[in-house]
Scaffold this motif. Structure first.
Motif, mmCIF file in Angstrom:
data_model
loop_
_atom_site.group_PDB
_atom_site.id
_atom_site.type_symbol
_atom_site.label_atom_id
_atom_site.label_comp_id
_atom_site.label_asym_id
_atom_site.label_seq_id
_atom_site.Cartn_x
_atom_site.Cartn_y
_atom_site.Cartn_z
ATOM 1 N N THR A 31 0.879 -1.295 -0.075
ATOM 2 C CA THR A 31 0.127 -0.286 -0.008
ATOM 3 C C THR A 31 0.820 1.347 0.006
ATOM 4 N N VAL A 32 1.797 1.230 0.919
ATOM 5 C CA VAL A 32 2.840 2.382 0.846
ATOM 6 C C VAL A 32 3.541 2.482 -0.455
ATOM 7 N N MET A 33 3.893 1.462 -1.196
ATOM 8 C CA MET A 33 4.701 1.957 -2.431
ATOM 9 C C MET A 33 3.603 2.240 -3.646
ATOM 10 N N ARG A 34 2.371 2.310 -3.531
ATOM 11 C CA ARG A 34 1.419 2.594 -4.328
ATOM 12 C C ARG A 34 1.740 4.202 -4.440
ATOM 13 N N LEU A 35 2.254 4.918 -3.266
ATOM 14 C CA LEU A 35 2.443 6.155 -3.086
ATOM 15 C C LEU A 35 3.559 6.502 -4.141
ATOM 16 N N ALA A 36 4.499 6.000 -4.541
ATOM 17 C CA ALA A 36 5.812 6.157 -5.275
ATOM 18 C C ALA A 36 5.424 6.185 -6.842
ATOM 19 N N GLY A 49 13.060 6.473 -2.247
ATOM 20 C CA GLY A 49 13.480 6.993 -1.060
ATOM 21 C C GLY A 49 12.248 6.863 -0.158
ATOM 22 N N VAL A 50 11.605 5.708 -0.212
ATOM 23 C CA VAL A 50 10.418 5.384 0.627
ATOM 24 C C VAL A 50 10.656 4.690 2.022
ATOM 25 N N LEU A 51 10.086 5.285 2.996
ATOM 26 C CA LEU A 51 10.363 4.640 4.319
ATOM 27 C C LEU A 51 9.016 5.057 4.965
ATOM 28 N N PHE A 52 8.516 3.924 6.047
ATOM 29 C CA PHE A 52 7.246 4.300 6.620
ATOM 30 C C PHE A 52 7.489 3.983 7.926
ATOM 31 N N ARG A 53 6.655 4.403 8.981
ATOM 32 C CA ARG A 53 6.463 4.006 10.388
ATOM 33 C C ARG A 53 5.016 4.211 10.825
ATOM 34 N N LEU A 54 4.656 3.378 11.681
ATOM 35 C CA LEU A 54 3.309 3.233 12.262
ATOM 36 C C LEU A 54 3.665 3.905 13.709
ATOM 37 N N ASP A 55 2.724 4.930 14.073
ATOM 38 C CA ASP A 55 2.870 5.710 15.384
ATOM 39 C C ASP A 55 1.376 5.446 15.907
ATOM 40 N N GLU A 56 1.355 5.638 17.287
ATOM 41 C CA GLU A 56 0.075 5.851 18.011
ATOM 42 C C GLU A 56 0.022 6.998 18.640
ATOM 43 N N ASP A 57 -1.182 7.925 18.461
ATOM 44 C CA ASP A 57 -1.353 9.086 19.220
ATOM 45 C C ASP A 57 -2.673 8.999 19.731
ATOM 46 N N PRO A 58 -3.121 10.006 20.539
ATOM 47 C CA PRO A 58 -4.439 9.988 21.204
ATOM 48 C C PRO A 58 -5.548 9.668 20.071
ATOM 49 N N SER A 59 -5.410 10.199 18.919
ATOM 50 C CA SER A 59 -6.529 10.107 18.052
ATOM 51 C C SER A 59 -6.421 8.567 16.992
ATOM 52 N N GLY A 60 -5.433 7.909 17.573
ATOM 53 C CA GLY A 60 -5.630 6.523 16.782
ATOM 54 C C GLY A 60 -4.365 6.223 16.058
ATOM 55 N N THR A 61 -4.294 5.303 15.248
ATOM 56 C CA THR A 61 -3.034 5.141 14.550
ATOM 57 C C THR A 61 -2.551 5.765 13.280
ATOM 58 N N ILE A 194 18.652 10.189 7.346
ATOM 59 C CA ILE A 194 17.224 10.509 7.170
ATOM 60 C C ILE A 194 16.598 10.102 5.979
ATOM 61 N N VAL A 195 17.394 10.464 4.812
ATOM 62 C CA VAL A 195 16.788 10.128 3.418
ATOM 63 C C VAL A 195 16.842 8.597 3.127
ATOM 64 N N THR A 196 17.967 8.071 3.369
ATOM 65 C CA THR A 196 18.256 6.727 3.202
ATOM 66 C C THR A 196 17.406 5.542 4.259
ATOM 67 N N GLY A 197 17.241 6.076 5.441
ATOM 68 C CA GLY A 197 16.680 5.255 6.582
ATOM 69 C C GLY A 197 18.037 4.801 7.207
ATOM 70 N N ILE A 198 17.567 4.098 8.323
ATOM 71 C CA ILE A 198 18.724 3.430 9.315
ATOM 72 C C ILE A 198 18.750 2.144 9.551
ATOM 73 N N GLY A 199 19.389 1.298 9.538
ATOM 74 C CA GLY A 199 19.326 -0.137 9.938
ATOM 75 C C GLY A 199 18.553 -0.977 8.815
ATOM 76 N N LYS A 200 18.028 -2.261 9.246
ATOM 77 C CA LYS A 200 17.585 -3.143 8.129
ATOM 78 C C LYS A 200 16.009 -3.088 8.452
ATOM 79 N N GLY A 201 15.353 -3.847 7.648
ATOM 80 C CA GLY A 201 13.908 -3.825 7.902
ATOM 81 C C GLY A 201 13.163 -2.653 7.312
ATOM 82 N N LYS A 202 13.510 -1.931 6.579
ATOM 83 C CA LYS A 202 13.020 -0.707 6.069
ATOM 84 C C LYS A 202 11.480 -1.206 5.251
ATOM 85 N N PRO A 203 11.424 -2.139 4.491
ATOM 86 C CA PRO A 203 10.143 -2.699 3.933
ATOM 87 C C PRO A 203 9.193 -2.969 5.039
ATOM 88 N N TYR A 204 9.544 -3.135 6.211
ATOM 89 C CA TYR A 204 8.541 -3.602 7.372
ATOM 90 C C TYR A 204 8.484 -2.373 8.175
#
Length: 217
Positions: A31-36, A49-61, A194-204
């Protein structure tokens, strides 16, 4: 100036595609890759340069997606969530040595073990990769952040739900979220990280580093 943008998507928890993606790391990646842009070559995530992260805040995911091309938000399923995009150019311009920042990143903290003696004798040079937790995970982040141009002052490590696929045989990536404060030591290295990301597991969902001025509440 580095071209990158960050899209914040407040996910709709009632949408079937959202529920499906949150249960399947590979589906979320697709789904994320559809944005590229299409036709980016052999390594589209890296090229876009696609990176993503799931965060939680008071309004949800919240799904954060960073790209080096303007994202095509029209490719998201209708009703998937509310999205807005901002240019990261001003942030890159503000990166100077000595400034204090708050950071957040979900990292795939892991190490590779030595193979058993009998496997080494048979010529195997790589052992099993195992996830790190607690102080070992924090030490992993301190090493990685130093390489990325950050002098970390505080580290809060939070174990996240593993990034799993819908099948038991699929990959499973342990993720740890690191939050804290740091000082910028090498703006050039930091911008690249920041642009390339840090560490492994970037597709996840690993590798996306977020920064904010330390003085902001």
């Amino acid at each position: 100036m580095t071209l990158a943008s960050l899209t914040r998507i407040q996910l709709n928890p009632r949408h079937p595609a959202v529920r499906k993606d949150l249960a399947d790391a590979i589906g979320l990646h697709k789904t994320v890759m559809r944005l590229a842009p299409q036709h980016l070559g052999e390594h589209p995530r890296r090229q876009g340069g696609v990176l993503f992260r799931l965060d939680e805040d008071p309004s949800g995911t919240v799904l954060l997606v960073q790209t080096t091309h303007l994202p095509d938000l029209g490719q998201l399923p209708a009703g998937y969530g509310h999205a807005d995009t901002r240019d990261l150019g001003p942030m890159f311009k503000a990166l100077t040595a000595g400034i204090h920042v708050r950071y957040r990143i979900a990292g795939n903290a892991a190490k590779r073990l030595r193979p058993p003696a009998e496997q080494e004798a048979a010529g195997r040079t790589h052992g099993k990769v195992v996830p790190l937790h607690g102080e070992e995970a924090a030490a992993w982040w301190r090493r990685r952040s130093a390489e990325a141009g950050l002098d970390v002052h505080t580290v809060l490590a939070t174990q996240l739900r593993p990034a799993c696929t819908r099948t038991a045989a699929g990959p499973r990536h342990e993720l740890t979220r690191f939050d804290g404060t740091a000082t910028v030591t090498d703006p050039t290295a930091l911008a690249a990280a920041i642009v390339t990301g840090i560490g492994k597991g970037k597709p996840y969902g690993a590798g996306l580093l977020s920064l904010a001025p330390a003085g902001c509440g």
